[in-house]
Design a protein around this motif. Structure first.
Motif, short mmCIF file in Angstrom:
data_model
loop_
_atom_site.label_atom_id
_atom_site.label_comp_id
_atom_site.label_asym_id
_atom_site.label_seq_id
_atom_site.Cartn_x
_atom_site.Cartn_y
_atom_site.Cartn_z
N LEU A 1 1.04 -1.47 0.13
CA LEU A 1 -0.11 -0.02 0.16
C LEU A 1 0.64 0.89 -0.19
CD1 LEU A 1 -2.46 -1.40 2.57
CD2 LEU A 1 -3.31 -0.28 -0.20
N VAL A 2 2.06 1.24 -0.13
CA VAL A 2 3.15 1.76 0.01
C VAL A 2 3.59 1.75 -0.57
CG1 VAL A 2 2.78 2.58 2.08
CG2 VAL A 2 3.85 1.56 1.53
N PRO A 3 4.70 2.92 -1.64
CA PRO A 3 5.75 3.06 -2.51
C PRO A 3 6.84 2.23 -2.25
CG PRO A 3 5.08 4.98 -2.53
CD PRO A 3 4.98 4.35 -1.20
N SER A 4 7.35 1.72 -0.86
CA SER A 4 8.43 1.12 -0.39
C SER A 4 7.91 -0.61 -1.35
CB SER A 4 8.83 0.67 0.36
OG SER A 4 7.66 0.77 1.31
N GLY A 5 6.73 -0.92 -0.94
CA GLY A 5 6.08 -1.87 -1.41
C GLY A 5 5.69 -3.50 -0.48
N SER B 18 4.27 -4.59 2.80
CA SER B 18 2.68 -5.13 2.69
C SER B 18 2.64 -6.29 4.82
CB SER B 18 2.04 -6.31 1.77
OG SER B 18 3.63 -7.26 2.41
N LEU B 19 1.23 -5.92 4.77
CA LEU B 19 1.17 -6.69 6.40
C LEU B 19 2.27 -8.21 6.90
CD1 LEU B 19 -2.34 -5.74 7.31
CD2 LEU B 19 -0.10 -5.19 8.04
N LEU B 20 2.29 -8.77 5.27
CA LEU B 20 2.60 -9.84 5.42
C LEU B 20 4.01 -10.04 4.91
CD1 LEU B 20 1.35 -12.79 5.28
CD2 LEU B 20 1.44 -13.33 3.26
N GLY B 21 4.44 -8.53 4.37
CA GLY B 21 6.26 -8.67 4.37
C GLY B 21 6.97 -8.21 5.69
N ILE B 22 5.98 -7.62 6.35
CA ILE B 22 6.01 -7.02 8.06
C ILE B 22 6.35 -8.45 8.80
CG2 ILE B 22 5.62 -6.18 10.15
CD1 ILE B 22 4.25 -3.99 7.83
N ALA B 23 5.52 -9.41 8.79
CA ALA B 23 5.97 -10.50 9.61
C ALA B 23 7.02 -11.05 9.22
CB ALA B 23 4.53 -11.46 9.54
N ILE C 287 6.82 -11.15 -0.46
CA ILE C 287 6.49 -12.37 -0.09
C ILE C 287 6.10 -12.60 -1.92
CG2 ILE C 287 3.98 -13.35 -0.31
CD1 ILE C 287 5.57 -12.52 2.15
N HIS C 288 6.30 -14.11 -2.17
CA HIS C 288 6.60 -14.68 -3.22
C HIS C 288 4.99 -15.64 -4.04
CE1 HIS C 288 10.69 -13.37 -3.84
NE2 HIS C 288 10.91 -13.85 -2.51
N PRO C 289 5.07 -15.35 -4.83
CA PRO C 289 3.87 -16.82 -5.46
C PRO C 289 3.67 -17.63 -4.47
CG PRO C 289 4.69 -15.12 -7.46
CD PRO C 289 5.71 -14.61 -6.31
N TRP C 290 4.86 -18.36 -4.42
CA TRP C 290 3.90 -19.77 -4.11
C TRP C 290 4.27 -19.51 -2.10
CZ3 TRP C 290 9.02 -17.19 -6.01
CH2 TRP C 290 9.79 -17.36 -5.90
#
Length: 172
Positions: free
Chosen positions: A46-50, A52-57, A94-97
């Protein structure tokens, strides 16, 4: 969810218990931000850096493995050095897999491994950073609380952008 610092005895506990409770409160704030969202919204940057909530975890799992695992000579499953050399933001992506369940399980394993290190060591026990500096467990606990709180704040903003939910815990 109750705050780890919610009882009178915890508010006057020893230093190690207070430090552990502060870190756990921030961990729980991050996890609460992930609750009740579908996979698409958890992955949505949701921000220009890319970010995401899951990315934070995923990032927090990686840094817990690094700071508590590598620093104190414990086996861990952090993002491999080669992956970071090829992509310095690999621990955020977070990769698609990768599944939501898999990333959350990775974060749970990281927290459990960190908790095991904390329970085994004294606050004054020392480890060595990736850069070769000596650090105490006390310093690592404070650093990880700062790191987790910083990203809990990011998660708060992302969650607010997704559905308006704010605060660090239900009812806050």
């Amino acid at each position: 969810m109750t705050s780890p610092l919610s009882t009178a005895s915890e508010k006057t506990a020893g230093e190690k218990r207070v430090l552990v409770a502060a870190l756990e409160r921030q961990r729980q704030a991050v996890l609460w931000k992930l609750e009740d969202l579908d996979d698409e919204r958890l992955r949505r940057p949701l921000v220009p850096s890319g970010t995401s909530l899951l990315g934070i975890a995923k990032h927090l799992a990686s840094v817990e493995h690094g700071w508590f695992g590598r620093t104190f000579g414990r086996a861990n499953e952090e993002v491999p050095e080669q992956a970071l050399a090829e992509d310095p933001h690999a621990e955020w992506r977070i990769h698609p897999w990768e599944t939501t369940e898999g990333v959350l399980a990775y974060y749970a394993r990281a927290r459990a491994a960190s908790d095991a290190v904390v329970s085994e060591l004294k606050l004054t026990d020392r480890g060595t950073t990736r850069g070769g500096d000596a650090v105490s467990l006390r310093w690592v606990l404070v650093h990880m609380t700062e790191e987790t709180a910083r990203h809990a704040g990011h998660a708060d903003v992302l969650r607010e952008l997704l559905d308006g939910r704010t605060g660090d815990r239900p009812g806050a």
